[in-house]
Write an enzyme that holds these catalytic residues in place. Structure first.
Site, short mmCIF file in Angstrom:
data_model
loop_
_atom_site.label_atom_id
_atom_site.label_comp_id
_atom_site.label_asym_id
_atom_site.label_seq_id
_atom_site.Cartn_x
_atom_site.Cartn_y
_atom_site.Cartn_z
N LYS A 137 -8.35 -4.62 -3.44
CA LYS A 137 -6.92 -4.93 -3.53
C LYS A 137 -6.66 -6.43 -3.59
CE LYS A 137 -5.25 -0.63 -1.51
NZ LYS A 137 -4.28 0.01 -0.59
N ASP A 170 -2.08 -0.80 5.79
CA ASP A 170 -2.41 -0.23 7.10
C ASP A 170 -3.87 0.12 7.31
OD1 ASP A 170 -2.29 2.03 5.27
OD2 ASP A 170 -2.25 3.30 7.06
N ASP A 205 -7.29 -2.16 2.65
CA ASP A 205 -6.34 -3.25 2.42
C ASP A 205 -6.89 -4.60 2.85
OD1 ASP A 205 -4.20 -1.53 1.51
OD2 ASP A 205 -3.91 -0.92 3.59
N ASP A 243 0.87 -1.17 0.00
CA ASP A 243 0.00 0.00 0.00
C ASP A 243 0.91 1.23 0.00
OD1 ASP A 243 -2.28 1.74 0.57
OD2 ASP A 243 -1.51 1.78 2.63
#
Length: 223
Positions: A150, A173, A177, A8
């Site tokens: 993702k 984070d 995600d 990320d």
């Protein structure tokens, strides 16, 4: 053996103000020099991802809009369409505090907005009626097509590079995600990660905002 690190961007290799962490940049360069591949997956737009790939020397594919669009081998490929996310944003802006982001002019598969926290329930329930997904990157709210996430991008990486799940390490984070952290890959996060991400991680670093990259690479013997 891990062959690729999937990162990320905001809050993972940047600080709270989205400034790239120099130590993270150095770690990426060292990893590439040692034969490790890197990929970036962000909620940001593909022009930004192209710039990051160029200036960081990233040697794998990069994805924008939470996996909705990819740049690799001098080619941009879109996997979803922006028409319904944009239509929903126009609709919900009249019913809530949702305000479109100026970056939507560059978006090809999704829409981004800000809103007051108290409207989250309303916007999320309305999005579900439209069969759309809403995620929060901690910097921006995103409206995406069903299945656009993702995790979808990591699946694309696995197929494109013809590698196994256990050859992939993901680092992120925030709640956008989550989808890649549900996959059977290696998972790590900085200390500034959300509780949801921490609970799914194999390793939670004690360092944050890009300083965890060196720590994570040491943990997984990537130096």
């Amino acid at each position: 053996m891990i062959k690729i690190m999937v990162l990320d961007v905001d809050g993972t290799i940047t600080d709270q103000n989205r400034v790239l962490n120099p130590e993270a940049v150095s770690c990426i360069a060292n990893g590439i020099n040692n034969g490790l591949k890197f990929s970036l997956i962000s909620g940001n737009v593909i022009p930004v991802m192209y710039g990051l790939r160029t200036f960081l020397g990233i040697n794998g594919p990069v994805f924008g809009e939470n996996g909705g669009i990819m740049y690799y081998n001098n080619t941009i490929e879109k996997f979803f369409d922006k028409s319904r996310p944009l239509s929903f944003l126009e609709y919900i802006s009249k019913k809530s505090s949702a305000v479109p982001y100026f970056t939507n002019q560059w978006r090809e598969t999704s829409a981004a907005f800000s809103m007051n926290p108290e409207d989250e329930g309303l916007v999320s329930s309305e999005a579900a009626k439209w069969d759309l997904e809403i995620v929060n990157s901690k910097f921006t709210w995103h409206i995406m097509n069903r299945g656009q996430n993702k995790g979808y991008a990591v699946e694309m990486i696995r197929k494109m590079l013809n590698i196994d799940w256990d050859e992939i390490l993901v680092v992120g984070d925030s709640d956008n995600d989550n989808a890649m952290f549900t996959l059977p890959v290696h998972k790590a996060c900085p200390f500034n990660a959300t509780d949801s991400i921490k609970s799914m991680s194999d390793y939670v670093s004690k360092k944050s905002y890009g300083y965890e990259i060196k720590d994570v690479m040491n943990k997984f013997s990537l130096f």
